[in-house]
Design a protein around this motif. Structure first.
Motif, mmCIF file in Angstrom:
data_model
loop_
_atom_site.group_PDB
_atom_site.id
_atom_site.type_symbol
_atom_site.label_atom_id
_atom_site.label_comp_id
_atom_site.label_asym_id
_atom_site.label_seq_id
_atom_site.Cartn_x
_atom_site.Cartn_y
_atom_site.Cartn_z
ATOM 1 N N LYS A 12 1.376 -1.391 -0.488
ATOM 2 C CA LYS A 12 0.139 -0.198 0.176
ATOM 3 C C LYS A 12 0.348 1.283 0.148
ATOM 4 O O LYS A 12 0.396 2.410 0.182
ATOM 5 C CB LYS A 12 -0.975 0.236 1.256
ATOM 6 C CG LYS A 12 -2.109 -0.799 1.176
ATOM 7 C CD LYS A 12 -3.013 -1.223 2.658
ATOM 8 C CE LYS A 12 -4.313 -1.465 1.972
ATOM 9 N NZ LYS A 12 -5.450 -1.703 3.073
ATOM 10 N N ALA A 13 1.679 1.149 -0.181
ATOM 11 C CA ALA A 13 2.472 1.845 -0.526
ATOM 12 C C ALA A 13 2.799 3.814 -1.424
ATOM 13 O O ALA A 13 2.289 4.504 -1.107
ATOM 14 C CB ALA A 13 4.827 1.326 -1.000
ATOM 15 N N ALA A 14 2.223 3.462 -2.186
ATOM 16 C CA ALA A 14 1.907 4.298 -3.739
ATOM 17 C C ALA A 14 0.837 4.801 -3.534
ATOM 18 O O ALA A 14 -0.057 6.163 -3.225
ATOM 19 C CB ALA A 14 1.703 3.284 -5.039
ATOM 20 N N ALA A 15 -0.132 4.051 -2.678
ATOM 21 C CA ALA A 15 -1.358 4.183 -2.687
ATOM 22 C C ALA A 15 -1.305 5.396 -0.616
ATOM 23 O O ALA A 15 -2.217 6.665 -1.149
ATOM 24 C CB ALA A 15 -2.463 3.517 -1.864
ATOM 25 N N LEU A 16 -0.695 5.243 -0.237
ATOM 26 C CA LEU A 16 -0.835 5.689 0.969
ATOM 27 C C LEU A 16 -0.382 7.248 0.402
ATOM 28 O O LEU A 16 -0.282 9.088 1.080
ATOM 29 C CB LEU A 16 0.037 5.438 2.029
ATOM 30 C CG LEU A 16 0.743 6.071 3.337
ATOM 31 C CD1 LEU A 16 -0.388 6.398 3.827
ATOM 32 C CD2 LEU A 16 1.328 5.503 4.478
ATOM 33 N N LYS A 17 0.841 7.028 -0.079
ATOM 34 C CA LYS A 17 1.564 8.508 -0.747
ATOM 35 C C LYS A 17 0.513 9.421 -1.568
ATOM 36 O O LYS A 17 1.077 10.365 -1.627
ATOM 37 C CB LYS A 17 2.657 8.097 -1.995
ATOM 38 C CG LYS A 17 3.856 9.055 -2.064
ATOM 39 C CD LYS A 17 4.660 8.789 -2.930
ATOM 40 C CE LYS A 17 5.493 9.818 -3.753
ATOM 41 N NZ LYS A 17 7.262 8.963 -4.305
ATOM 42 N N ASP A 18 -0.351 8.605 -2.425
ATOM 43 C CA ASP A 18 -0.899 9.460 -2.712
ATOM 44 C C ASP A 18 -2.305 10.071 -2.164
ATOM 45 O O ASP A 18 -2.634 11.181 -2.284
ATOM 46 C CB ASP A 18 -1.646 8.399 -4.108
ATOM 47 C CG ASP A 18 -0.920 7.566 -5.142
ATOM 48 O OD1 ASP A 18 -0.514 8.516 -5.667
ATOM 49 O OD2 ASP A 18 -2.190 7.032 -6.533
ATOM 50 N N LEU A 19 -2.571 9.544 -1.558
ATOM 51 C CA LEU A 19 -3.725 10.494 -0.351
ATOM 52 C C LEU A 19 -2.928 11.213 0.711
ATOM 53 O O LEU A 19 -3.465 11.950 0.768
ATOM 54 C CB LEU A 19 -3.808 9.394 0.921
ATOM 55 C CG LEU A 19 -5.253 7.239 0.348
ATOM 56 C CD1 LEU A 19 -5.077 6.716 1.426
ATOM 57 C CD2 LEU A 19 -6.347 8.669 -0.421
ATOM 58 N N LEU A 20 -1.579 11.849 0.700
ATOM 59 C CA LEU A 20 -1.357 12.759 1.394
ATOM 60 C C LEU A 20 -0.030 12.679 0.287
ATOM 61 O O LEU A 20 0.623 14.274 1.128
ATOM 62 C CB LEU A 20 0.134 11.731 2.447
ATOM 63 C CG LEU A 20 -0.107 10.832 3.505
ATOM 64 C CD1 LEU A 20 0.854 10.484 4.403
ATOM 65 C CD2 LEU A 20 -1.252 11.438 4.482
ATOM 66 N N ALA A 21 -0.749 12.990 -0.740
ATOM 67 C CA ALA A 21 -0.063 13.903 -2.151
ATOM 68 C C ALA A 21 0.633 15.379 -1.641
ATOM 69 O O ALA A 21 -1.349 16.047 -1.450
ATOM 70 C CB ALA A 21 -0.162 13.820 -3.282
ATOM 71 N N GLY A 22 1.056 16.147 -1.433
ATOM 72 C CA GLY A 22 0.401 18.029 -1.445
ATOM 73 C C GLY A 22 0.332 18.460 0.305
ATOM 74 O O GLY A 22 0.136 19.537 0.818
ATOM 75 N N THR A 23 0.494 17.204 1.323
ATOM 76 C CA THR A 23 0.381 17.204 2.420
ATOM 77 C C THR A 23 1.774 18.050 3.541
ATOM 78 O O THR A 23 2.204 18.453 4.094
ATOM 79 C CB THR A 23 -0.486 16.591 3.311
ATOM 80 O OG1 THR A 23 0.366 15.598 3.319
ATOM 81 C CG2 THR A 23 -1.478 16.344 2.251
ATOM 82 N N GLY A 24 2.960 17.729 2.132
ATOM 83 C CA GLY A 24 4.165 17.513 2.761
ATOM 84 C C GLY A 24 4.976 16.291 3.980
ATOM 85 O O GLY A 24 5.174 16.484 4.646
ATOM 86 N N ILE A 25 3.725 15.801 4.103
ATOM 87 C CA ILE A 25 3.577 14.359 4.970
ATOM 88 C C ILE A 25 5.041 13.370 4.164
ATOM 89 O O ILE A 25 4.300 12.732 3.399
ATOM 90 C CB ILE A 25 2.577 14.098 5.643
ATOM 91 C CG1 ILE A 25 2.201 15.779 6.624
ATOM 92 C CG2 ILE A 25 2.687 12.794 6.509
ATOM 93 C CD1 ILE A 25 0.077 14.280 6.735
ATOM 94 N N GLU A 26 5.586 13.411 4.811
ATOM 95 C CA GLU A 26 6.241 11.889 4.582
ATOM 96 C C GLU A 26 5.559 10.463 4.960
ATOM 97 O O GLU A 26 4.907 10.426 5.431
ATOM 98 C CB GLU A 26 8.150 11.593 5.306
ATOM 99 C CG GLU A 26 8.917 13.413 4.654
ATOM 100 C CD GLU A 26 9.985 12.563 5.443
ATOM 101 O OE1 GLU A 26 10.982 12.087 5.154
ATOM 102 O OE2 GLU A 26 10.249 13.464 7.071
ATOM 103 N N SER A 27 6.185 9.274 4.332
ATOM 104 C CA SER A 27 5.303 8.429 3.773
ATOM 105 C C SER A 27 6.089 7.908 3.526
ATOM 106 O O SER A 27 7.339 7.237 2.418
ATOM 107 C CB SER A 27 4.149 8.036 3.185
ATOM 108 O OG SER A 27 4.233 7.888 1.908
ATOM 109 N N ALA A 28 6.122 6.331 4.092
ATOM 110 C CA ALA A 28 6.582 4.898 3.903
ATOM 111 C C ALA A 28 5.460 3.574 4.086
ATOM 112 O O ALA A 28 4.842 3.932 4.894
ATOM 113 C CB ALA A 28 7.596 4.513 4.849
ATOM 114 N N ALA A 29 6.041 2.589 3.928
ATOM 115 C CA ALA A 29 5.483 1.452 3.615
ATOM 116 C C ALA A 29 6.815 -0.235 4.168
ATOM 117 O O ALA A 29 7.812 0.092 3.704
ATOM 118 C CB ALA A 29 4.900 1.231 2.198
ATOM 119 N N GLY A 30 5.619 -1.051 4.424
ATOM 120 C CA GLY A 30 6.741 -2.016 4.992
ATOM 121 C C GLY A 30 7.111 -2.468 6.783
ATOM 122 O O GLY A 30 6.688 -1.407 7.565
#
Length: 386
Positions: A62-80
Motif C-alpha cells: 500500500k506504499a503508492a496508495a498511501l503516498k497518493d493520499l498524502l500528496a501535497g501535505t508535506g507528510i512523509e510516508s513509507a510502507a512495510g
C-alpha cells in the motif's frame, strides 16, 4: 513545553483515543509519526488532522496508495514492516506502542534503544520478550509506562522505591461476556458474542482474549516483567463493574487501589502526560450511582486459558512467547471460522506441549521461537478445520 509524540497503531482503539487527547490539548504534543497495519485511509486522515510529520503502513503493497493520499501535505510516508520500525526510531520523546500482537516487538525495541518514554499498550512485547526489553530499557535509559488500565493502576499505587513493602499485586478482571456461562454453553458462541464486552469498548482480538480470560493471563505475565516482585505475589480477582482497575496490598495489610470509569483515555493520558497529569473527557466516577462493587475468584476450569498463562509464567523462558503465539493463531482461526471458541484453549495447550521451551536472551531468539510456535499452532488449526 511541546513534546514529540509517535503513535504506533494510530487507527486502532488505543491509537484513536490517544489522537483524541492530542486534538483536545493543542500545543501539548507535536506528532512526529503515526503507523497503521493496513488502514491507509484512516492513517492518512489522522496524519492530516494532527499534523504528523511521517506516516507508515505495515502493508508494503500500500506504499503508492498511501503516498497518493498524502500528496501535497508535506507528510512523509513509507510502507512495510521496516517503515514501522523507522517510525519508532524517529526523534519523538514519547512513543505509544498500540499495535496488536508480536509484530510490535521490533518497533518497540527501536524506541527503547534511543531511550524514549514508551507507553506500552502492546502487552505482547513484554509477554514474549520481557527480560530482553526490560534489560534494554535499563541499558539505554528508556522509561516503560504501562497503558493497560490494570498495569497503569498498579503503577500509580506501587512503591517504586521500596518494592519489598508489597505483599501482593491484585489484577482485576471483568470476567468478560461469558462470566456466568457454563463451559457447555460457550461451545457454540459466535465471534460477535465474544466481542460483546460488558464494560470496555475494545478491538476484536483483545475482546476475544477477554472472553477467554487469556487477556488477564497475558497481563499477569506482563506484570511480572513490569514490577519487581516475585510471581508468587501476583493474583487475579474478577470484578464485573470494572471500577477498581487493580490493587496493591502492602505488608501491613493496607490495600491501595486505583479507581475510575472504564475509559481508556485515563491510562493513555497518564502515559502521554507523565510525570504530569492532564485533563481527560472521561466520565467522572459516581460511586453512589455504581452503588455496589462485587468480586469473585476466577474459574480456571471454565476458563483454562488463564491457567495456561499462569503455568507459562511460572515456567518462564520462552513459554510465554509460545503461549502468546499460539493464542494469536487460535484467535485468528476463531475469527475466520476455522476453529470454535473452545478450540482456542485446546490449540494453545497442545502447542505448549509440542514446542519445547527454554531460556531466551536475544530478540532474534524470541522471533525464532515465536515462528516455531505459530507453525505448530497453524497445524492444529488445520486439524480443527478438517
Amino acid at each position: 513545553m511541546t513534546r514529540g509524540l509517535t503513535i504506533l497503531g494510530a487507527t486502532g482503539s488505543v491509537g484513536s483515543q490517544a489522537l483524541d487527547l492530542v486534538a483536545r490539548n493543542p500545543g501539548r504534543w507535536q506528532v512526529e509519526a503515526l503507523t497503521a497495519g493496513s488502514d491507509i485511509a484512516g492513517l492518512a486522515a489522522a496524519a492530516k488532522a494532527c499534523g504528523a510529520r511521517f506516516a507508515a503502513v505495515a502493508d508494503a503493497s500500500k506504499a503508492a496508495a498511501l503516498k497518493d493520499l498524502l500528496a501535497g501535505t508535506g507528510i512523509e510516508s513509507a510502507a512495510g514492516p521496516e517503515a514501522v520500525i523507522e517510525a519508532a526510531a524517529r526523534d519523538a520523546e514519547i512513543v505509544i506502542t498500540a499495535v496488536m500482537g508480536a509484530v510490535g516487538l521490533e518497533p518497540t525495541m527501536a524506541a527503547v534503544r534511543r531511550g524514549a518514554q514508551i507507553g506500552i499498550a502492546n502487552k505482547e512485547t513484554l509477554v514474549c520478550a520481557g527480560p530482553v526489553v526490560t534489560a534494554a530499557a535499563k541499558q539505554y535509559g528508556a522509561t516503560l509506562l504501562p497503558v493497560d488500565s490494570e498495569h497503569n493502576a498498579i503503577f500509580q499505587v506501587f512503591p517504586h522505591d521500596a518494592p519489598e513493602q508489597v505483599e501482593r499485586i491484585i489484577l482485576t478482571a471483568s470476567g468478560g461476556p461469558f462470566r456466568t456461562r457454563s463451559r457447555e454453553a460457550m461451545r457454540g458462541v459466535s465471534v460477535a458474542d465474544a466481542c460483546k464486552h460488558p464494560t470496555w469498548s475494545m478491538g476484536a482480538k483483545i475482546s476475544i482474549d477477554s472472553a477467554t480470560l487469556m487477556n488477564k493471563g497475558l497481563e499477569l505475565i506482563e506484570a511480572a516483567q513490569l514490577f519487581p516482585v516475585d510471581i508468587a505475589k501476583l493474583d487475579v480477582i474478577v470484578h464485573p463493574q470494572s471500577v477498581i482497575h487493580s490493587m496493591v496490598e502492602y505488608v501491613d495489610g493496607s490495600v491501595l487501589a486505583q479507581l475510575g470509569s472504564p475509559d481508556m483515555r485515563i491510562p493513555i493520558a497518564y502515559a502521554m502526560g507523565w510525570p504530569e497529569r492532564i485533563a481527560t473527557p472521561a466520565a467522572r466516577l459516581d460511586l453512589a450511582q455504581v452503588a455496589n462493587l462485587s468480586f469473585e475468584a476466577p474459574d480456571l476450569e471454565r476458563f483454562p486459558c488463564l491457567a495456561l498463562a499462569w503455568a507459562a509464567m511460572r515456567a518462564g523462558g520462552s513459554a510465554p512467547c509460545i503461549l502468546n503465539a499460539a493464542n494469536e493463531i487460535a484467535v485468528a482461526a476463531f475469527m475466520c471460522g476455522q476453529a470454535s471458541f473452545l478450540d482456542i484453549d485446546a490449540i494453545v495447550a497442545e502447542t505448549l506441549n509440542m514446542v519445547a521451551s527454554g531460556p531466551v536472551a536475544t530478540l532474534e531468539e524470541v522471533v525464532a521461537i515465536d515462528a516455531a510456535a505459530r507453525t505448530a499452532a497453524r497445524g492444529l488449526v488445520a486439524r480443527c478445520a478438517a
